[in-house]
Design an enzyme around this catalytic site. Structure first.
Site, short mmCIF file in Angstrom:
data_model
loop_
_atom_site.label_atom_id
_atom_site.label_comp_id
_atom_site.label_asym_id
_atom_site.label_seq_id
_atom_site.Cartn_x
_atom_site.Cartn_y
_atom_site.Cartn_z
N VAL A 73 0.81 -1.23 0.00
CA VAL A 73 0.00 0.00 0.00
C VAL A 73 0.84 1.28 0.00
O VAL A 73 0.29 2.36 -0.14
CB VAL A 73 -1.00 0.03 1.17
N TYR A 167 2.34 5.75 14.99
CA TYR A 167 1.13 4.92 14.96
C TYR A 167 -0.09 5.73 15.42
O TYR A 167 -1.14 5.72 14.78
CB TYR A 167 1.34 3.71 15.87
N THR A 202 -3.38 -11.51 18.83
CA THR A 202 -2.77 -11.88 17.55
C THR A 202 -1.34 -12.32 17.85
O THR A 202 -0.93 -12.39 19.01
CB THR A 202 -2.77 -10.69 16.57
N1 LIG Z 1 -3.66 -6.70 17.19
C1 LIG Z 1 -4.13 -5.74 17.98
O1 LIG Z 1 -4.15 -5.86 19.21
C2 LIG Z 1 -4.68 -4.48 17.37
C3 LIG Z 1 -5.24 -3.51 18.23
C4 LIG Z 1 -5.74 -2.34 17.67
C5 LIG Z 1 -5.70 -2.15 16.30
N2 LIG Z 1 -5.15 -3.10 15.50
C6 LIG Z 1 -5.15 -2.82 14.06
O2 LIG Z 1 -5.72 -3.94 13.38
C7 LIG Z 1 -5.08 -4.12 12.12
C8 LIG Z 1 -4.53 -5.52 12.02
O3 LIG Z 1 -3.71 -5.79 13.12
P1 LIG Z 1 -2.94 -7.17 13.28
O4 LIG Z 1 -2.40 -7.19 14.67
O5 LIG Z 1 -3.78 -8.29 12.80
O6 LIG Z 1 -1.71 -6.88 12.28
P2 LIG Z 1 -0.62 -7.83 11.63
O7 LIG Z 1 0.67 -7.11 11.72
O8 LIG Z 1 -0.68 -9.22 12.19
O9 LIG Z 1 -1.12 -7.87 10.10
C9 LIG Z 1 -1.08 -6.72 9.33
C10 LIG Z 1 -1.42 -7.04 7.90
O10 LIG Z 1 -1.06 -5.89 7.10
C11 LIG Z 1 -0.24 -6.31 6.04
N3 LIG Z 1 0.67 -5.23 5.66
C12 LIG Z 1 1.64 -4.64 6.40
N4 LIG Z 1 2.28 -3.70 5.66
C13 LIG Z 1 1.69 -3.70 4.44
C14 LIG Z 1 1.90 -2.97 3.24
N5 LIG Z 1 2.87 -2.03 3.14
N6 LIG Z 1 1.09 -3.23 2.17
C15 LIG Z 1 0.14 -4.17 2.25
N7 LIG Z 1 -0.12 -4.90 3.36
C16 LIG Z 1 0.65 -4.67 4.43
C17 LIG Z 1 0.50 -7.53 6.58
O11 LIG Z 1 1.01 -8.32 5.51
C18 LIG Z 1 -0.64 -8.22 7.33
O12 LIG Z 1 -1.47 -8.93 6.43
C19 LIG Z 1 -4.01 -3.02 12.03
O13 LIG Z 1 -4.54 -1.90 11.34
C20 LIG Z 1 -3.75 -2.67 13.48
O14 LIG Z 1 -3.27 -1.35 13.62
C21 LIG Z 1 -4.63 -4.25 15.99
#
Ligand SMILES: NC(=O)c1ccc[n+]([C@@H]2O[C@H](COP(=O)([O-])OP(=O)(O)OC[C@H]3O[C@@H](n4cnc5c(N)ncnc54)[C@H](O)[C@@H]3O)[C@@H](O)[C@H]2O)c1
Length: 272
Positions: A73, A167, A202
């Site tokens: 992205v 972030y 996660t």
């Molecule tokens: N896990 C948590 O506790 C939590 C809490 C609050 C918010 N979030 C949000 O939820 C979403 C997912 O979190 P997660 O923990 O499952 O994340 P993760 O890091 O396990 O997965 C992130 C995904 O984004 C993809 N990605 C990263 N950089 C990319 C790029 N440049 N282009 C395309 N794809 C890209 C990765 O390949 C992966 O599929 C995120 O937006 C995160 O900020 C997560």
């Protein structure tokens, strides 16, 4: 996901960007499961093709329809290419979830962030959402019946978190982009919302170990960390007609953490 009326997803095409693992993989699986009988299809996009192929195989083994497409992205041409492929393959886009995150650096006080590290966080977590929205909206606009988009924010998009300048700035921006897009495209029948998850179990939290998980759970009024399914169900709901009067909203899915802090010297009310 049987609480979602599967006919609401009949023939629909959903795109999940950032679907290779964690919350995004669960959202893609939930879409596929909810729409399987109705012939819906889900496109899973991320950078990691090998992981995406595994997710697609899991969905197909469970009876769903799925396709993996690569995207980074940070690269506008790659985002254009992704939406072109969705259009060429399916001719439409009904639902999109922008779930990716990944820029930045380990937590550090603000003045210790290099400007390049800040730029790198925003390139994925904020500019990436802008680019994804831009080209998803252009394709969705062709639908006579509109569509729905969900951007993944965080509780860090609703309150500050020390050490996470890039972030937090990005996630506050995601809330802003969500509201602007909701206003810009309401008349086109396209709803745009965000989800702000609290701590979700996660790989990141799993790798941090049981002590970190206990501490995270202790800060949540409902007494546990979230499951990826908690967020996935909210995302599918925001993309169906069952949420047809909801747009420009940030849905907090955090077990009550953002609701406030406990009062001193007041015993909590327990079950039974
Ligand atoms: N896990 C948590 O506790 C939590 C809490 C609050 C918010 N979030 C949000 O939820 C979403 C997912 O979190 P997660 O923990 O499952 O994340 P993760 O890091 O396990 O997965 C992130 C995904 O984004 C993809 N990605 C990263 N950089 C990319 C790029 N440049 N282009 C395309 N794809 C890209 C990765 O390949 C992966 O599929 C995120 O937006 C995160 O900020 C997560």
């Amino acid at each position: 996901m049987n609480r979602i009326n599967s006919q609401a997803l009949a023939g629909k095409i959903a795109l999940v960007v950032g679907a290779s693992r964690g919350i995004g993989a669960a959202i893609a699986a939930a879409f596929a499961e909810a729409g399987a009988e109705a012939g819906a299809a889900v496109v899973l996009a991320a950078r990691d093709q090998a992981a995406l192929a595994l997710r697609v195989a899991e969905i197909e083994a469970a009876g769903g329809k799925a396709l993996a497409l690569p995207v980074d992205v940070r690269d506008e041409a790659a985002v254009v290419g992704l939406l072109d492929q969705v259009r060429n393959r399916y001719g439409r886009l009904d639902a999109a979830v922008n779930n990716f995150a990944g820029g930045g650096r380990p937590p550090a006080p603000l003045a210790d962030w290099d400007s390049a590290e800040f730029d790198s966080a925003l390139a994925v977590d904020l500019r990436g959402v802008f680019l994804a929205l831009k080209y998803e909206l252009r394709l969705m606009q062709l639908n006579p019946d509109g569509g729905a988009i969900v951007n993944m924010s965080s509780t860090a998009g609703e309150q500050g978190v020390s050490g996470l300048a890039g972030y937090v700035a990005s996630k506050f921006g995601v809330g802003g982009l969500t509201r602007v897009a909701a206003l810009d495209y309401a008349a086109a029948g396209i709803r745009v919302n965000a989800i702000a998850p609290g701590p979700i179990l996660t790989d990141h939290l799993a790798a941090a170990g049981p002590r970190a998980q206990q501490m995270a759970a202790a800060a949540v009024p409902l007494g546990r960390v979230g499951r990826v399914e908690d967020v996935a169900e909210a995302a599918v709901w925001l993309c169906t007609e069952q949420s047809s009067f909801v747009t420009g909203a940030v849905l907090v899915v955090d077990g009550g953490r953002l609701a406030g802090v406990p009062a001193f010297a007041v015993n909590p009310v327990r079950k039974g």
